[in-house]
Design an enzyme around this catalytic site. Structure first.
Site, PDB file in Angstrom:
ATOM      1  CG  ASN A  20       2.191  33.393  34.963  1.00 27.10           C
ATOM      2  OD1 ASN A  20       3.159  32.955  35.222  1.00 27.10           O
ATOM      3  ND2 ASN A  20       1.388  33.010  34.636  1.00 27.10           N
ATOM      4  CD  GLU A  50       0.050  22.175  38.253  1.00 29.43           C
ATOM      5  OE1 GLU A  50      -0.404  23.049  37.100  1.00 29.43           O
ATOM      6  OE2 GLU A  50      -0.334  21.337  39.167  1.00 29.43           O
ATOM      7  CB  CYS A  61      -0.684  28.609  32.536  1.00 29.36           C
ATOM      8  SG  CYS A  61      -0.864  28.904  33.992  1.00 29.36           S
ATOM      9  CD  GLU A 104       1.142  23.924  41.778  1.00 35.21           C
ATOM     10  OE1 GLU A 104       1.061  24.884  41.439  1.00 35.21           O
ATOM     11  OE2 GLU A 104       2.475  23.837  41.689  1.00 35.21           O
TER      12      GLU A 104
END
Ligand code: NAD
Length: 471
Positions: free
Chosen positions: A124, A221, A255, A436
């Site tokens: 994505n 993630e 997400c 992150e």
């Protein structure tokens, strides 16, 4: 394949096993000093910015995302993170501690690279994900093998070229191509020190299990089904803008999307009325046209999945479809075979519906009514996922109270979706492990070494000739 037209184009072939093994045996386990790495990575960030539109076109072709989006978000947010970590390590961000223990003894600690790390990306945000992984990895002095999603591979060579041109030594940033089998080979390989993974929860669990075999470090993630709570004092206009950004940006393939939109009962009709009025501003079309702000879905496979969810919402969940649906939107001839869907809104949803519980990863908003703050917080948290959450209200005291109770790693107050380099992001519960970005994001790419130095001149020992008995 071009998601906007359905036409195929050349894309790299899967990397041979022997070539992957060659990379594994030749990649250095550390490189450069912090200042040297900072200098090189800043040069790479400059090249990224300089080639912004060229790279954005590659991303648009590969993902179908509108150029209006890729040229303002995807490259920029990747370059920001590279700059952030270059400055951080160049400015002492990898310094350890010095602790005076006694007059003649002290402890010092250093942050050492992990060695050869693997980054595995989703489709994505291809370039952004590659940068969010490689920037802190390389800044900390590691090498990386990066495997992009098999659906979006075009950015990887361009990024590799930029790193080389900027002065990253060869074999420090390596790209390999292929599907889950290539990914699985990497995650189980004993020479790999760490795996940073972005993708679905189900894949993440396999990856974490595989990496656990050698006790590799992992960052995960993963997906979400995030709650967006609108408290009744919110301006309807703000509430609608927030909910639209949280559901339809990037065609819902984000997400952190806030797909469970909780609206207080008294506000529902005003909210839905304004939302439906504003849906005309979601504009599908040729992704390269400046007016287009809504692209196709990534692939035929994903298109089928999203359509199945919308069908399920109508036929089984019996949610009230107030916008969109399964019918293909009417598109110009050259876009007819692309993976286009209509942005879709279900009203009057309940917590037990499948479309409310599972991540669809497409432009499907579900609206849920609630009565009280305590009730909505409990319902927002009633999910095994915990990626993002947010609240809209003019009452900042209440916003703080609500956010403090929400079980999610990324939270927003009166906004949605912004994820700057300075902000550490990562999911709670089944949405991830580790973070992150931000200062904390660097810690995931180093290992600590503590050293105790004793200058006393003697070694304290229990193994002496005489026994000194207590009287
Ligand atoms: P996916 O899990 O299908 O694939 C992700 C990557 O994993 C691909 O590169 C794939 O080739 C690889 N892979 C597949 N099986 C593997 C295995 N057994 N071992 C190692 N690698 C394997 O995910 P996707 O469909 O590409 O991406 C969409 C998902 O990613 C969504 O769930 C979305 O929420 C999530 N996502 C999360 C974040 C975040 O930061 N939390 C960001 C973007 C996307």
């Amino acid at each position: 394949m071009d998601p906007a037209t359905g036409e195929s184009f050349d894309s790299p072939q899967p990397t041979e096993r022997s070539a992957i093994d060659h990379v594994i045996t030749t990649a250095p386990l550390k490189w450069g000093t912090p200042i040297e790495r900072a200098r090189v990575l800043l040069r790479a960030a400059q090249l990224l910015r300089h080639r912004n539109d060229e790279l954005a076109k590659i991303e648009t072709r590969d993902t179908g995302k509108p150029f209006s989006e890729t040229s303002t978000v995807d490259v920029v947010t990747g370059a920001d993170v590279l700059e952030y970590y270059a400055h951080l390590v160049g400015g002492g961000g990898l310094n350890g501690e010095m602790i005076r223990l006694r007059e003649d003894a002290w402890v010092y600690s250093t942050k050492e690279p992990l060695g050869l790390c693997v980054g595995i990306g989703a489709w994505n945000y291809p370039l952004q994900i590659a940068l969010w992984k490689s920037a802190p990895c390389l800044a900390a002095g590691n090498s990386m093998i990066y495997k992009p999603s098999e659906f979006t591979q075009l950015h990887a060579q361009a990024l590799s070229d930029i790193y080389l041109e900027a002065g990253v030594p060869s074999n420090v940033f390596n790209v390999v191509y292929g599907d889950g089998k290539v990914g699985a080979y990497l995650t189980s390989h004993p020479a790999i020190a760490k795996v940073s993974f972005t993708g679905q929860v189900s894949t993440g669990m396999k990856v974490a299990a595989s990496a656990a075999g050698d006790l590799k470090y992992v960052t995960m993630e993963l997906g979400g089904k995030s709650p967006l709570i609108i408290l009744p004092d919110t301006d309807v206009e703000h509430a609608v803008d927030g909910a639209m950004m949280a559901n339809f940006f990037s065609t819902g393939q984000v997400c952190t999307n806030g797909t469970r939109v909780f609206v207080q009962s008294d506000m529902v009709s005003a909210f839905e009325k304004r939302l439906l009025e504003k849906m005309k501003y979601v504009r599908s079309g040729d992704p390269m046209e400046t007016a287009t702000n809504f692209g196709p879905l990534i692939s035929r496979l994903h298109y089928d999945k999203v359509i199945q969810y919308i069908k399920h919402g109508c036929d089984v969940d019996k949610a009230h479809l107030i916008y969109g649906g399964t019918k293909k939107p009417v598109m110009p001839t050259k876009l007819r075979d692309g993976f286009w869907v209509k942005p879709t809104i279900f009203s009057n949803c309940t917590d037990d519906m499948r479309i409310v519980q599972e991540e669809i990863f497409g432009p499907v908003m579900t609206i849920l009514e609630y009565s009280t703050v305590d009730e909505v917080v409990a319902r927002a948290n009633a999910t095994p996922l915990g990626l993002a959450a947010g609240v809209f209200t003019k009452d900042l005291n209440l916003a703080y109270k609500v956010v403090s109770q929400l079980e999610a790693g990324i939270t927003w107050i009166n906004t949605w979706g912004e994820s700057p380099a300075e902000m550490s992001v990562g999911g709670w519960k089944k949405s991830g492990l580790g973070v992150e970005n931000g200062k904390k994001g660097l810690e995931g790419w180093v290992q600590n070494k503590s050293t105790l130095v004793d200058m006393g001149g003697t070694v304290t020992t229990v193994f002496s000739e005489t026994v000194d008995r207590a009287s």
